[in-house]
Design a protein around this motif. Sequence first.
Motif, short mmCIF file in Angstrom:
data_model
loop_
_atom_site.label_atom_id
_atom_site.label_comp_id
_atom_site.label_asym_id
_atom_site.label_seq_id
_atom_site.Cartn_x
_atom_site.Cartn_y
_atom_site.Cartn_z
N GLU A 7 49.62 89.68 17.08
CA GLU A 7 48.41 90.04 16.32
C GLU A 7 47.50 88.84 16.10
O GLU A 7 46.31 89.01 15.91
N GLU A 8 48.09 87.64 16.09
CA GLU A 8 47.27 86.42 16.01
C GLU A 8 46.78 85.98 17.38
O GLU A 8 45.69 85.43 17.51
N ASN A 9 47.62 86.18 18.39
CA ASN A 9 47.37 85.58 19.70
C ASN A 9 46.60 86.48 20.66
O ASN A 9 46.18 86.01 21.73
N ARG A 10 46.44 87.76 20.32
CA ARG A 10 45.75 88.69 21.22
C ARG A 10 44.67 89.42 20.44
O ARG A 10 44.64 89.38 19.22
N GLU A 11 43.82 90.12 21.17
CA GLU A 11 42.77 90.93 20.54
C GLU A 11 42.90 92.37 20.99
O GLU A 11 43.31 92.65 22.12
N VAL A 12 42.51 93.28 20.08
CA VAL A 12 42.49 94.70 20.43
C VAL A 12 41.34 94.94 21.39
O VAL A 12 40.19 94.61 21.09
N VAL A 13 41.66 95.48 22.56
CA VAL A 13 40.63 95.70 23.58
C VAL A 13 40.34 97.18 23.80
O VAL A 13 39.31 97.52 24.38
N GLU A 14 41.25 98.07 23.38
CA GLU A 14 40.99 99.50 23.51
C GLU A 14 41.95 100.28 22.62
O GLU A 14 42.84 99.69 21.99
N GLN A 15 41.72 101.58 22.56
CA GLN A 15 42.61 102.49 21.85
C GLN A 15 43.27 103.40 22.87
O GLN A 15 42.69 103.73 23.90
N HIS A 16 44.51 103.80 22.55
CA HIS A 16 45.21 104.76 23.40
C HIS A 16 45.95 105.74 22.50
O HIS A 16 46.83 105.32 21.74
N ASP A 17 45.57 107.01 22.55
CA ASP A 17 46.24 108.03 21.73
C ASP A 17 46.38 107.61 20.27
O ASP A 17 47.43 107.81 19.66
N GLY A 18 45.32 107.01 19.72
CA GLY A 18 45.33 106.70 18.30
C GLY A 18 45.97 105.38 17.92
O GLY A 18 46.04 105.07 16.74
N PRO A 28 45.81 97.91 37.63
CA PRO A 28 47.08 98.42 37.10
C PRO A 28 48.13 97.35 36.84
O PRO A 28 49.19 97.67 36.32
N GLU A 29 47.86 96.08 37.14
CA GLU A 29 48.92 95.07 37.08
C GLU A 29 49.18 94.57 35.66
O GLU A 29 50.29 94.15 35.35
N THR A 30 48.15 94.54 34.81
CA THR A 30 48.26 93.97 33.47
C THR A 30 47.83 95.02 32.46
O THR A 30 46.69 95.48 32.49
N LEU A 31 48.78 95.38 31.56
CA LEU A 31 48.55 96.54 30.70
C LEU A 31 48.54 96.20 29.21
O LEU A 31 48.18 97.03 28.39
N GLY A 32 48.95 94.99 28.84
CA GLY A 32 48.88 94.59 27.44
C GLY A 32 49.99 95.19 26.58
O GLY A 32 50.98 95.71 27.08
N ILE A 33 49.79 95.09 25.26
CA ILE A 33 50.74 95.58 24.27
C ILE A 33 50.18 96.82 23.61
O ILE A 33 49.04 96.80 23.12
N HIS A 34 50.96 97.90 23.57
CA HIS A 34 50.55 99.15 22.92
C HIS A 34 51.20 99.25 21.56
O HIS A 34 52.42 99.07 21.43
N GLY A 35 50.37 99.58 20.53
CA GLY A 35 50.87 99.79 19.19
C GLY A 35 50.76 98.53 18.35
O GLY A 35 50.52 97.43 18.86
N THR A 36 50.94 98.71 17.03
CA THR A 36 50.85 97.58 16.10
C THR A 36 52.11 97.52 15.23
O THR A 36 52.84 96.53 15.26
#
Length: 103
Positions: A7-18, A28-36
Amino acid sequence: PIDPEFEENREVVEQHDGHNVWGPVEEPETLGIHGTHVAVDFDICLADGACLEDCPVDVFEWVDTPGHPESDIKADPAHESQCIDCMLCVDVCPVDAIDVDPG
Ligand code: SF4
Ligand code: F3S
Ligand code: ZN
């Protein structure tokens, strides 16, 4: 393993299903972290499935991620608000892709 300080090192770039998606995302190679509250690093998840099997309140759902180098399905924290902080998923994931932040 997933970065517990994401949460400190990344930024929210989109929403997925809320829920939030924390970048970088370059499909498709890099998908990030889903959820908080229940966070799954999609770039580490290799679709073991233990989290889906063991979560007592069915937080996770499979999503299709064709073309990702680790696996073409991922455990998405689709119902993270239902989490009861049992920490089972964190314990059973063989690649430490999941971070749950109690409280
Ligand atoms: Fe499910 Fe427990 Fe993981 Fe929360 S901590 S997502 S309730 S297994
Ligand atoms: Fe993925 Fe770990 Fe679950 S590899 S499917 S997050 S047990
Ligand atoms: Zn998602």
